[in-house]
Design a protein around this motif. Structure first.
Motif, mmCIF file in Angstrom:
data_model
loop_
_atom_site.group_PDB
_atom_site.id
_atom_site.type_symbol
_atom_site.label_atom_id
_atom_site.label_comp_id
_atom_site.label_asym_id
_atom_site.label_seq_id
_atom_site.Cartn_x
_atom_site.Cartn_y
_atom_site.Cartn_z
ATOM 1 N N GLY A 1 0.835 -1.201 0.000
ATOM 2 C CA GLY A 1 0.000 0.000 0.000
ATOM 3 C C GLY A 1 0.866 1.246 0.000
ATOM 4 N N PHE A 2 0.428 2.250 -0.742
ATOM 5 C CA PHE A 2 1.123 3.538 -0.742
ATOM 6 C C PHE A 2 0.082 4.620 -0.489
ATOM 7 N N ILE A 3 0.378 5.477 0.462
ATOM 8 C CA ILE A 3 -0.616 6.458 0.912
ATOM 9 C C ILE A 3 -0.443 7.787 0.175
ATOM 10 N N VAL A 4 -1.569 8.381 -0.170
ATOM 11 C CA VAL A 4 -1.579 9.705 -0.803
ATOM 12 C C VAL A 4 -2.075 10.710 0.234
ATOM 13 N N ASN A 5 -1.395 11.846 0.311
ATOM 14 C CA ASN A 5 -1.725 12.839 1.333
ATOM 15 C C ASN A 5 -2.242 14.127 0.706
ATOM 16 N N SER A 6 -2.997 14.836 1.495
ATOM 17 C CA SER A 6 -3.623 16.070 1.028
ATOM 18 C C SER A 6 -2.597 17.159 0.739
ATOM 19 N N ALA A 7 -2.879 17.902 -0.330
ATOM 20 C CA ALA A 7 -2.013 19.030 -0.685
ATOM 21 C C ALA A 7 -2.414 20.285 0.074
ATOM 22 N N ILE A 8 -3.615 20.298 0.623
ATOM 23 C CA ILE A 8 -4.090 21.504 1.317
ATOM 24 C C ILE A 8 -4.254 21.212 2.808
ATOM 25 N N ALA A 9 -4.389 22.289 3.587
ATOM 26 C CA ALA A 9 -4.483 22.134 5.033
ATOM 27 C C ALA A 9 -5.930 22.146 5.519
ATOM 28 N N LYS A 10 -6.820 22.760 4.737
ATOM 29 C CA LYS A 10 -8.199 22.853 5.201
ATOM 30 C C LYS A 10 -9.133 22.976 4.008
ATOM 31 N N GLY A 11 -10.249 22.291 4.096
ATOM 32 C CA GLY A 11 -11.216 22.344 3.015
ATOM 33 C C GLY A 11 -11.789 20.968 2.775
ATOM 34 N N SER A 12 -12.010 20.663 1.512
ATOM 35 C CA SER A 12 -12.540 19.336 1.228
ATOM 36 C C SER A 12 -12.080 18.857 -0.144
ATOM 37 N N VAL A 13 -12.131 17.555 -0.293
ATOM 38 C CA VAL A 13 -11.807 16.937 -1.575
ATOM 39 C C VAL A 13 -13.076 16.963 -2.405
ATOM 40 N N THR A 14 -13.003 17.564 -3.586
ATOM 41 C CA THR A 14 -14.203 17.623 -4.426
ATOM 42 C C THR A 14 -14.165 16.562 -5.528
ATOM 43 N N THR A 15 -12.982 16.243 -5.981
ATOM 44 C CA THR A 15 -12.834 15.189 -6.983
ATOM 45 C C THR A 15 -11.737 14.245 -6.537
ATOM 46 N N LEU A 16 -12.007 12.963 -6.620
ATOM 47 C CA LEU A 16 -10.944 11.986 -6.372
ATOM 48 C C LEU A 16 -11.178 10.846 -7.349
ATOM 49 N N ASP A 17 -10.562 11.014 -8.497
ATOM 50 C CA ASP A 17 -10.781 10.074 -9.591
ATOM 51 C C ASP A 17 -9.631 9.070 -9.619
ATOM 52 N N THR A 18 -9.956 7.813 -9.444
ATOM 53 C CA THR A 18 -8.914 6.784 -9.341
ATOM 54 C C THR A 18 -8.779 5.961 -10.620
#
Lengths: 744, 172, 328
Positions: free
Chosen positions: A38-55
């Motif tokens: 497994g490889f983990i992906v981390n958020s680029a921003i500090a606050k807000g929300s993910v609106t698109t996460l296309d895998t």
């Protein structure tokens, strides 16, 4: 015959062979068939929300098995309490992959699972992610108006108690100082990055290898979050590549590995990268205000100490920061205040001597400033205000040999040759500075269980579900067990790091040696009683009439104290018995003594720095650390604990700094090249003194634990030495060359 | 205030490279593997062959935990590709002892308590083997400087220098 | 790290051919920076041409009184080469001030020239960076810029060049020899690295299909009077905040020639030849060194966190020159 009295002897680490040959296997070093990575992906921003996460692109890569995000993670435990662990703080614990909400920079937002590490890492770059960003606040100094009182709720956290009338005394006192100290956030960064392996076994059971300071804590977390029974999860952690507190709470890679293994019904391992080691708990940044006043003879009149520490939006992390200012010196008027400031960061987590290094750093610098104001030697000021008892708790100490630390440390260091004037000592173009500080840490004991198994071949196996994060637990427990039963140490093995073993407390707080050691001793003593019973039954036994108090266990024999010739071989007893002797027992701290006495270790630290005045560079050339930590169980490993802690103190004083760019709310120096910890060339002479400290109240071992006391005073001593060298009072950590250059 | 942030990624999956034959001679044993070129020597050792004695501490050449000897020279196994080491002789921590008899540096590390958690230790020892072979450390300060590529977070540095000095007799 | 194909040509023409015929191809030699950046997805080559075994690994006389360092000689082999130690000790010391023994055993002389900046934002693909992603903006200018440039920066980029070796090579007036399908060319060291300007994505003037074959050192090595001074946050294994390669040719106490190259302050090894020339004919005194330091630093501009570098660089120049002149 060599003596089996091992306790107090410099026994080499029993796990040494495994560690120097590469045979010691750490969390993600176990081989199983059909393992996924497994490889983990981390958020680029500090606050807000993910609106698109296309895998979709990631899933096109051959060999990529699945990508877990908040969108496809199955619904797990609902209540916060399921996510709480033994080191939780008040609030709502972070739940990985729970929702689209982003609450801190580098928050894990996806797990890519693939057949190889390289595939998972590559596919992690193919996720299409869009965020709706909200403005974040990560600046402690600017957020002080939003500070709030620290809540109770975390075990071990004691709210500060004030006494007398500090402000009144301050205004009336002839000599006084006021100052503000700040230190940056730090990340533990153990050498081994956090990693977990969830091995999927027949029937859906999990065998989990986790980097943790508590296998029971990991087991409980996995069980509660994923709705499993205790029998379904076994957690192993035989070797831990350092932790320093970062393994006290289950970290998110554990969640990820277990999630994937359960969903995919296949074994999965997940390791964080070094960069990701900056994405979770850390020592909180703090800002402290101190006001001290004294009579002209140096007698303290008042101590005021306020601390503002950062915490996350979702949990209130607390540590004991200001209380030390009411403990370390005799003073009638003490006002203490501890405030938390919520920021858009991950919740801090205990890091080696949490709270004490923070509070005592500031207190000891303030004491140095007071000594200067009084024109009194800093050591003399401490001696004049020596606290014979714990004024916070109004209790006597079970033992306190801090005075011996001061005197022996000063003697070894040559403190009496110090010229009091700043900038008075030089060596070529280097300014030489000498500084000192005092320190204290709790000496606690927790309830702990252990098991002993003596087999007819004379081999003793003792075990407890504790951890050895480099502290020497394996070795010390082997020593205690061997000595208690008088067996040669080669015949004794200690096992730990397995949730199927009797439960031990989290490895932390400097309580492991004492807690686990007391349990091991009690358990082995019970084995001894069984052996004595069997020995008495032997034909013509010389011990026929002996009671427990009449015999000693030594050199493989049970020996009658008043007639050492009357002895029975332990090997003979167990061989004749032909059956194993197995005992499980536990040890608890003495509750009555706990109410009556204050249990603390102490130390005095003396440091020499050389400062290049033109260039601002600082080198710590000499440190003497004198420790009063009760009975030393193993002087070799004990010394190493203190040496390492001094290196940590040097690191805190001069190097470590996790720097946030507030524009992004993100720690930017998130790697080992730009987050500095000392290298070999930074470390010169360190001398360790253990002063004699007898304590027959604290616990049956007379020991206090040494994992933390060694770091507590170091940063203060170094900061004071930098002042003495340069005449510049730099009230922030780390002290870097730019501070030396820019301070007036 | 809110705005939309989009991560800049190459959003099309590229074709994977075919595995290539790689022959590594590790601790005197031949290993013939088929590896994609993106496999580092460190991951080849740990994940593909099973030599987990070599540690991953940063994967970026910033800590030294992955130090191994390639043709007798100490390097960071994380910062080289396995395929680039085709045909070369690699010595890891598992290859230093002679049967049950520890290499003098291994024995000295135990004797001088030159580690705590043990995670940096294989790298420290392999690095020290390289250091001695290089023959450049004449003083204690030289050892400190030339062992500075190996971070020990537990802070066992003084004991590490003692251990190395006990083997070299002070000078190299 | 993205997928890439791999080739290991056996001679320079084949290597040059390989890199020219593959899209997004890069040479790899020591790999100590390229793989680091590939693991962070900062660099994403589709093909790697492994040149580590090409016969460019010798140190020889260059026929002009100086030495020729093959591009694939390792940093360690260069620093410890008896002729380099004897004739160019400034270079030896600079190399040994950088990285770690393990990295110096891997990193090559040619590769050292191509090291990329340590700017935090360049390394973190979550943040804008004009060097990594032209047009995305410079995060460092208004961000955490303690390690950034004070000289020669632009509105687009304030990153610094990270090498120690290159600072010595700049002071020594080395020449970089390169080749490609179009033939050979030599690049004076001062023209090899470049300032960011409006194209910070370009660190140097090497064409994508060119390979460095060697570095030529002129005869003059300043073996008698030189210093490499490196100032950093820890005693070893850290990048320079400021470094100075100082080389003097003295006649008695009179300076005939001075060379002063600075690291950690600009997008390239920083030299100011006019300032250096002003020392010629003057006595080697602290006052004269202070004066030249002032000239070199005169155009410096600091940002929120790196203002200190301006004064530090001045003092470092004075210290380095004083040591080179053996005043201290």
């Amino acid at each position: 015959m060599s003596s089996t009295n091992y306790v107090g002897k410099p026994v080499s680490r029993v796990d040494g062979y495994a560690k120097v040959t590469g045979q010691a296997r750490y969390a993600v070093e176990h081989h199983v068939p059909n393992l996924l990575y497994g490889f983990i992906v981390n958020s680029a921003i500090a606050k807000g929300s993910v609106t698109t996460l296309d895998t979709s692109e990631a899933l096109k890569v051959p060999g990529v098995v699945q990508v877990f995000t908040h969108k496809n993670t199955p619904s797990l435990a609902w209540f916060d309490r399921s996510y709480k662990d033994q080191d939780s703080v008040p609030g709502s614990p972070f739940r990985p992959l729970h929702s689209e909400k982003i609450r801190f920079s580098m928050q894990p937002i996806a797990l890519v699972v693939a057949e190889t590490f390289e595939l998972a890492r590559y596919a992690s770059t193919l996720l299409k992610i869009e965020y709706k960003e909200e403005s974040s606040s990560t600046n402690l100094s600017e957020s002080l108006p939003q500070a709030h009182e620290a809540p109770k709720g975390k075990e071990g956290y004691m709210p500060p108690k004030s006494r007398g009338h500090a402000k009144k005394a301050f205004s009336a006192a002839p000599v006084k100082i006021q100052a503000e100290y700040i230190h940056g956030a730090e990340h533990h960064n153990p050498m081994e990055m956090h990693g977990s392996m969830a091995i999927y076994e027949k029937g859906g059971k999990l065998l989990v290898y986790d980097k943790t300071q508590g296998v029971a804590n990991t087991q409980e977390y996995v069980k509660k979050v994923f709705g499993l029974s205790k029998d379904d999860v076994r957690v192993l952690s035989p070797y831990v590549g350092g932790a320093f507190g970062s393994g006290l709470r289950p970290q998110y890679q554990l969640f990820m590995a277990v999630l994937a293994a359960l969903e995919l019904k296949q074994s999965v391992k997940v390791s964080l990268t070094r960069q990701q080691m900056f994405s979770f708990g850390h020592r909180p940044k703090s800002l402290q205000r101190l006001a001290l006043s004294a009579a002209s003879d140096g007698t303290l009149q008042s101590i005021e100490h306020t601390c503002y520490s950062e915490t996350s939006r979702f949990e209130d992390y607390t540590e004991v920061v200001v209380n030390w200012s009411g403990l370390l010196y005799q003073c009638a008027n003490v006002e203490l205040d501890y405030q938390l400031v919520k920021l858009d960061v991950y919740t801090p987590i205990d890091m080696r001597a949490p709270g004490a290094v923070t509070g005592i750093y500031a207190l000891e610098c303030a004491m140095d400033e007071l000594a200067v104001a009084l024109n009194i030697d800093p050591l003399d000021l401490r001696l004049r205000n020596y606290a014979p008892e714990d004024q916070n708790e109004k209790k006597p100490f079970s033992s306190k040999e801090l005075r011996a630390c001061y005197l022996q440390g000063a003697e070894k260091f040559g403190w009496n040759k110090r010229n009091k004037e700043p900038r008075s000592m030089r060596e070529g173009n280097q300014l030489v500075g000498w500084g000192m500080a005092s320190a204290s840490w709790d000496a606690q004991q927790q309830k702990c269980a252990a098991k002993a198994l003596l087999t007819p071949d004379g081999k003793l196996t003792v075990s407890s579900g504790t951890a050895d994060i480099g502290t020497g637990t394996y070795t010390i427990m082997t020593q205690i067990a061997a000595e208690t039963l008088g067996l040669p140490i080669e015949q004794v093995e200690f096992k730990l790091g397995d949730s199927s073993l009797p439960e031990a407390p989290l490895e932390g707080g400097s309580w492991t040696a004492v807690s686990v050691g007391s349990a091991v001793k009690a358990t082995c003593e019970e084995v001894g009683q069984k052996l004595l019973k069997l020995a008495k039954k032997k034909k013509d036994s010389p011990l026929a009439n002996a009671g427990a108090e009449d015999v000693v266990f030594e050199n493989g024999y049970i020996i009658l104290k008043k007639d050492p010739a009357a002895a029975v071989s332990i090997l003979d007893i167990i061989r004749d018995e032909r059956e194993d002797i197995e005992v499980e027992s536990a040890a608890m701290p003495g509750m009555i003594d706990k109410l009556k006495y204050s249990f603390h270790s102490h130390s005095a630290v003396f440091a020499e720095v050389k400062v290049d005045e033109d260039l601002g560079t600082i080198h710590v050339t000499r440190v003497v650390s004198a420790i009063a930590g009760g009975r030393v169980l193993n002087p070799k490993t004990a010394r190493s604990q203190i040496l390492g802690a001094v290196v940590w103190g040097i690191s805190m004083a001069l190097q470590e700094d996790s720097v946030i760019d507030h524009n992004f709310g993100r720690f930017m120096n998130h790697n080992y090249a730009e987050y500095h910890v000392p290298v070999n060339a930074d470390i010169q002479n360190i001398e360790v003194i253990f002063v004699e400290e007898e304590d027959d109240i604290i616990n049956p071992l007379g020991a206090k634990g040494l994992g933390e006391i060694g770091i507590v005073g170091v940063a203060g001593a170094i900061a004071n030495a930098v002042y003495h060298a340069t005449g510049k009072r730099i009230r922030k950590l780390p002290i870097q060359l730019d501070n030396v250059l820019s301070e007036p | 205030m809110s705005n939309t942030v989009q991560e800049k990624t190459t959003l099309a999956a590229q074709p994977l490279a075919e595995p290539l034959p790689v022959h590594l001679r590790i601790n005197g044993e031949d290993h013939r593997l088929q590896l994609r070129p993106w496999v580092s020597l460190l991951d080849a050792l740990r994940e593909y062959i099973g030599y987990t004695g070599t540690k991953k501490g940063c994967d970026h050449g910033q800590c030294g935990a992955c130090t191994v000897l390639v043709d007798g020279v100490r390097i960071n196994a994380c910062m080289t590709l396995a395929v680039m080491r085709d045909g070369q002789e690699i010595t890891t921590i598992e290859g230093l002892a002679n049967g049950d008899k520890l290499h003098p540096l291994q024995a000295a590390f135990v004797e001088h308590d030159a580690f705590q958690c043990g995670y940096c230790t294989p790298g420290q020892i392999c690095s020290a083997v390289g250091l001695i072979k290089e023959g450049r450390a004449k003083t204690r300060d030289d050892i400190r400087e030339l062992m500075s590529g190996n971070i020990c977070r537990c802070g066992a540095y003084t004991n590490i220098v003692d251990a190395i000095e006990s083997v070299t007799g002070g000078t190299i | 790290m993205n997928p890439f194909t791999y080739s290991r040509p056996t001679d320079v023409p084949a290597a040059v051919q390989d890199v020219a015929t593959h899209a997004e191809a890069k040479f790899i030699a020591g790999g100590t920076n390229l793989l680091d950046l590939m693991k962070e997805n900062v660099m994403k080559p589709h093909h790697l041409v492994d040149i580590s075994r090409l016969a460019l690994n010798k140190i020889e006389e260059n026929g002009k009184g100086g030495l020729r360092l093959g591009a694939l000689v390792t940093n360690a082999a260069t620093a410890y080469h008896p002729e380099v130690e004897k004739r160019y000790p400034l270079l030896s010391k600079a190399i040994l001030a950088g990285a770690s023994p393990q990295l110096r055993n891997m990193a090559t002389d040619g590769g050292n020239l191509l090291q990329r900046t340590r700017c935090y934002y360049f390394y973190d693909v979550a943040t804008p960076c004009n060097k990594r992603e032209p047009g995305s903006g410079c995060s460092a200018i208004k961000g955490y810029n303690r390690i950034h440039a004070i000289l020669g920066a632009s509105e687009q980029c304030i990153a610094t060049h990270p090498s120690d070796m290159c600072i010595a090579l700049a002071a020594l007036n080395a020449t970089v020899l390169v080749t490609s399908k179009r033939g050979d060319r030599s690049i004076p060291f001062a023209e090899f690295h470049r300032l960011p300007g409006d194209t910070p994505q370009l660190d140097n003037t090497l064409e994508p299909d060119e390979i460095i074959t060697a570095i030529d050192l002129p005869e003059k090595g300043f073996a008698e009077n030189h210093t490499y001074l490196k100032i950093r946050d820890r005693a070893s294994y850290a990048f320079a905040l400021v470094s100075v390669a100082a080389a003097l040719e003295l006649e008695g106490n009179t300076i005939r020639e001075a060379r002063i190259a600075l690291g950690g302050v600009a997008h390239k090894p920083w030299r100011n030849e006019a300032a250096e020339a002003s020392l010629a004919g003057k006595p080697a005194t602290k006052e004269n060194f202070q004066q030249v330091a002032g000239m070199i630093i005169s155009g410096a501009k600091g940002y929120e966190h790196n203002q200190f570098k301006i004064e530090l660089a001045k003092r470092a120049i004075v210290r380095a020159l004083s040591q080179a002149a053996k005043l201290i």
